[in-house]
Structures are given as structure tokens and as C-alpha cells.
Design a protein around this motif. Structure first.
Motif: not given
Lengths: 255, 160, 160
Positions: A1-9, C150-156
């Protein structure tokens, strides 16, 4: 699983340093750092306030801390949204100056419940803390005289805060149009999600018992009053705010 | 007792809050956000609002919470209940509040052990000095260190 | 327009809510909880409260949301805004709403692409028959299936 940071705003805060605050014919602030203050709008501002007897203003320069003050209700940064809602977009704020509210009623009763800061200003404030003015700041003080007993009712301190808020709005309207390139300091804040890291919340128990013991949330302007709602009126129930909303001033201390 | 001048947080304090700055900058932490609730003057509302905050934190699947209580005295009733409710839900918590000589908690429970006293004045009375007993960076560092230890311990106990 | 007899959800409905049953019993889902938000009178309030709900969901790090509404007409103003606020934050949302013939969305936006119409009345109207246009298990399963897509698409799209 890619645990990279996400910029939320992102939130950008542009600070404009104020070099001189003086009395003048009008309320004007310039991005170059000059600010003039006039009391002439005060009668208009309080005309619909039934808990307020009168209001006066003081400009307290950094070398003038040796003077009497009534109890301090709040210290308020002067900020406005130039773009977007609180917590996102761009905020313009002033440094080198802040607002202060003091209140007492016509019987001389200070507006406080658990201890009052009336006395000599220099002995009643620890300067240079996050919540207090810097020693070099000019303080614009709104000195409110409430009607008898109104310091202990919710609407007394509320209206005192509203006076300051309406007055500051005059400057906020001018600050919205400041050319961003002229700012003296620019800060950028990001709400970062760090998937896979420990998930932590900050829970803050805040004032909710009435009179000056209240917290205003979701105002129209950063650290503002107008448009907001009181946590008491929301039954003191928990509300959630993002880090950027918090640091942009989505709450206003009413005490 | 509620919030005296030395402990009260001004609107200016909130935009420069050291607790938020410290936690949001920590790369080991995913800061979900800030939950605010009011400290009511009614006992039943104190219990309700603080319990809702804990249930909320659990719904967020929070591993930990830093709990700050502005003031002391009856405010510690909500504070103690919140720590209890978080503890019962296995959410690690570190608390920060003003105690000093005259603000020792009026209630106690199993989860009140990890509370940091942010009082800086030495006497037994409210000093009425704006800003004196506010959160300082050192207080926040202590709370975060304590929280990290508790979260690590919880991990070990769950066999992670 | 607000809530008519055929769409209104009774206390009994809440007690045996099919949406909760479907979500809580799906092993692929970590149901964080239920956020309740009122549909106020004023437009500014509608926008505020719905936006707070979306910000809250983001703070919970929710991967998806199912949005339901009790009522239609002006309630759809909040509904559309909340879906938009979720969408703009990158949170996939599916939903359940009464449309039929006389409950078409009064406002619309790009984020209302996975809404199940729970209208059962053949003429597509508010029939004044209690319970007729309530959501059923099938509606809820449809909404969940759309959300999963929709969640699967977002994951992709995020490359997971």
C-alpha cells in the motif's frame, strides 16, 4: 500500500507590517504600513446596542504600557479573507498592531467572572506570548462601558466584541484589496494527511457557561464575530475544525 | 472556578497556538483535526458533550488524542469524564490543563494520571496576569511525548 | 417543499434503518459512523452545515460517504451542496434521494452522479401514503454498489 502524504488543502497568510498607527480624520490602512484611526464611526456602530452605555478608544503605543486599563476581554488579530473561506485560500493580516477589548459597567463592576485584569497594563499582561501583544505592537483598545449589570449577561460582552468587530471590518474591507506582492511576510500552511501514521486528534474543552464565558465559531471573517454562532447556542456539543481553519481564526474567544 | 485571566486564551492565541503548530508539524503523526466542545454550567451537559467528543474520536479511528482544558475547577468535571471516556475506548490520551495550587482536579478516575499541569505561577491564587498560565511550547512537547509513549504501549499490547 | 408523508422517516424507520443494516454488515467496509446534519431554513445555514459535514468526513479520513436525505425540494439544496463539498475534497459519494417526477433536483452539480431515486410511486409523486417512498434494502444495496465502484475508481486514480 502506498503510504504517501496527501495534501488536503492550502492556506496562504500574507502579513502586512504596520509601522505607524496614528489618529486621523478617517479609518485608513495602507499596505505600505501606515494606519490612521478615527473615532467618528463609534456612535453609529453602537446605535442598535441596548447593553452598551458608551465606548471610547485608545491607541497604546509600545512605550505607553504604563497606564490604567479595565479588565481585558480579548486580544484580536486584524485579518480578512482576500480569497476563499476561512481555512483555505488567502488571508491578509496585519502585524505590528492588534486590537484589545476592555469592559466595565456603569456601576464600576468589571466584566469578569474568575479574576479581572483591571489595573496597570504593564503589570497585567505578559507580553510576547502567543495570545498577547508583542512588546513592540501598537494596541488599538476598545474601552466599552456597559449598562448596569450587563457585564454579567451574555449580550453585554457579546456587544462589546461586536463593536470591535464592526470597527475592524472597515480595515478588513481595505485589506482585501491589498496587492499581495507588497506583503512583508508570506506563510503557507497545508493540511497534510499522513496515511499509515498514528491518527491523532486535538480535543479542546472551551468556555461554554454563559456571560463572557463563551466561544464564537464560524464567523464570516478570521477571528471575527459577525456571522458566527455561539457554542452555547449549539448546546456546547463538539464541533470539528481542520488545522488550517483553526489557525486562520475560525473561532473567536468571547470571554 | 472557571477560566481566570492568566489561563484564558485570546483570539490571538488561537491563531498562533503552539499545540497545533507542534502536532501538525510532526511527521510521525496524522493530525485528523481539532474537536472543540464547550464546558457547560450544567452537569448533564458536561457529561453529554465530553462523551460525544470521545465517541467522535473513536468514529474517526483515532489512535490518540491530546486533550486540552482551558481553566480548572468545574471545567475539570468534563475534562475528567472525557479522559475516562477515551480511556474506556482504548484511545491513548495526554491531557493539558491548569492545576497549580488552587486548581487541583475536583474529580479523579483511572485515566487522570497523564495530565500535565501548565500552571506557571507559584502562588495559590489566580494571578490575574493575561497570558501567564497559557500553553507554552514545552508543555506541548511533554504532552506529545507522553502520547507517543502511550500509543506505542497500546500497539505492543495489541501485539503489533 | 420539505418532507411529505410518503418520504418521511418515522422513528421506527430509524430504529430499523435498512441503510445502516446494509453498511454495518458489509465486511469490505469499515463503517466509521453516522453523521447527522439538519436541513435549516436559510440558504447560508444550509451551505454552512453541509460543508461542516464534508469537512468532518475528510477529518475522519473517510474513503467514501453515502448521503441520504429525509425530504426533497429545498432540502435538495443542502443535499447537492454536501455532495459537492465531498466531491471537491476527493471523497467518493453515493446517495439516496426522492426524485420521482415532482422531486427532481432543484439544483444540480457534477457530484450527483451516483444517486439512487427512492421514489416508488408509479406516477412519481408525493402520494401522501405513509412509507410508500421510503428507502428499501434494495435501494441501499444499489447505493453501496455505486459507492464501491466510485471508491475503486478513486483508488486507481491515486495509483493504489
Amino acid at each position: 500500500m502506498a503510504d504517501k502524504n496527501i495534501d488536503l488543502g492550502r492556506l496562504v497568510i500574507r502579513a502586512f507590517n504596520i509601522k505607524a498607527v496614528t489618529w486621523g480624520d478617517d479609518n485608513i490602512v495602507m499596505p505600505s504600513g501606515e494606519m490612521t484611526i478615527s473615532k467618528k464611526v463609534l456612535p453609529d456602530i453602537i446605535s442598535d446596542m441596548d447593553a452598551v452605555e458608551s465606548v471610547d478608544m485608545r491607541l497604546i503605543q509600545p512605550d505607553e504600557h504604563d497606564q490604567f486599563t479595565n479588565t481585558i476581554l480579548d486580544i484580536i488579530p486584524i485579518s480578512t479573507k482576500a480569497l476563499g473561506a476561512i481555512g483555505e485560500g488567502i488571508t491578509h493580516t496585519l502585524t505590528g498592531v492588534c486590537a484589545m477589548i476592555t469592559a466595565v459597567d456603569t456601576d464600576g463592576k468589571q466584566c469578569h467572572e474568575f479574576g479581572s485584569t483591571e489595573g496597570n497594563l504593564k503589570e497585567k499582561v505578559i507580553f510576547d506570548r502567543p495570545g498577547t501583544p508583542a512588546s513592540g505592537d501598537v494596541i488599538i483598545s476598545f474601552d466599552v462601558i456597559l449598562k448596569s449589570g450587563m457585564g454579567q449577561e451574555r449580550k453585554g460582552p457579546y456587544q462589546a466584541h461586536l463593536i470591535c468587530d464592526r470597527f475592524l471590518q472597515i480595515f478588513r474591507e481595505q485589506m482585501k484589496g491589498f496587492d499581495g506582492k507588497l506583503c512583508t511576510e508570506r506563510s503557507e500552511f497545508h493540511n497534510i494527511a499522513r496515511p499509515g501514521k498514528k491518527r491523532v486528534v486535538i480535543i479542546r474543552e472551551v468556555a461554554g457557561q454563559g456571560a463572557m464565558y463563551d466561544m464564537q465559531l464560524f464567523p464570516h471573517e478570521p477571528s471575527g464575530v459577525e456571522g458566527g454562532r455561539s457554542i452555547i447556542d449549539m448546546g456546547n456539543m463538539p464541533v470539528f475544525v481542520t488545522p488550517n481553519e483553526y489557525r486562520d481564526g475560525i473561532l473567536h474567544s468571547m470571554q | 472556578m472557571g477560566v481566570g485571566p492568566s489561563a484564558k486564551e485570546t483570539s490571538l492565541h488561537h491563531i498562533r497556538d503552539p499545540l497545533l503548530d507542534l502536532i501538525s508539524a510532526d511527521v510521525d503523526i496524522d493530525l485528523l483535526g481539532i474537536i472543540l466542545f464547550g464546558s457547560s454550567d450544567k452537569f448533564s451537559e458536561k457529561i453529554l458533550a465530553s462523551t460525544r467528543a470521545a465517541i467522535w474520536a473513536q468514529g474517526m479511528r483515532a489512535d490518540g488524542a491530546v486533550v486540552f482544558c482551558e481553566g480548572s475547577g468545574n471545567n475539570h468535571v468534563d475534562f475528567a469524564n472525557l479522559l475516562n471516556q477515551l480511556g474506556k475506548r482504548n484511545i491513548a490520551a495526554a491531557g493539558l490543563t491548569v492545576m497549580g495550587k488552587n486548581g487541583q482536579p475536583v474529580v479523579n478516575n483511572d485515566y487522570m494520571g497523564d495530565v500535565i499541569d501548565i500552571c506557571k505561577s507559584s502562588g495559590s491564587v489566580e494571578p490575574c496576569l493575561l497570558g501567564q498560565n497559557n500553553l507554552a511550547v514545552t508543555d506541548c512537547r511533554k504532552a506529545l511525548a507522553m502520547l507517543k509513549l502511550k500509543m506505542r504501549k497500546a500497539d505492543r499490547e495489541r501485539g503489533n | 417543499m420539505g418532507i411529505g408523508p410518503s418520504t418521511k422517516e418515522t422513528s421506527m424507520h430509524h430504529f430499523r434503518d435498512p441503510l445502516l443494516d446494509v453498511l454495518a454488515n458489509d465486511e469490505d467496509i469499515d463503517l466509521l459512523g453516522i453523521i447527522l446534519v439538519g436541513s435549516p431554513d436559510g440558504n447560508a445555514d444550509k451551505i454552512l452545515v453541509g460543508t461542516r459535514a464534508a469537512i468532518w468526513a475528510q477529518g475522519m479520513r473517510a474513503d467514501g460517504v453515502i448521503m441520504s436525505a429525509d425530504g426533497w425540494g429545498n432540502s435538495h439544496v443542502d443535499y447537492a451542496n454536501t455532495c459537492e463539498q465531498l466531491g471537491r475534497r476527493g471523497i467518493p459519494a453515493a446517495g439516496l434521494a426522492f426524485n420521482g417526477k415532482n422531486g427532481k433536483f432543484v439544483v444540480t452539480n457534477a457530484y450527483l452522479d451516483a444517486i439512487v431515486d427512492i421514489c416508488k410511486n408509479e406516477d412519481g409523486i408525493e402520494s401522501n401514503v405513509l412509507g410508500e417512498n421510503n428507502m428499501t434494502v434494495t435501494d441501499c444495496r444499489k447505493a453501496l454498489a455505486m459507492l464501491k465502484l466510485k471508491m475503486r475508481k478513486a483508488d486507481r486514480e491515486r495509483g493504489n
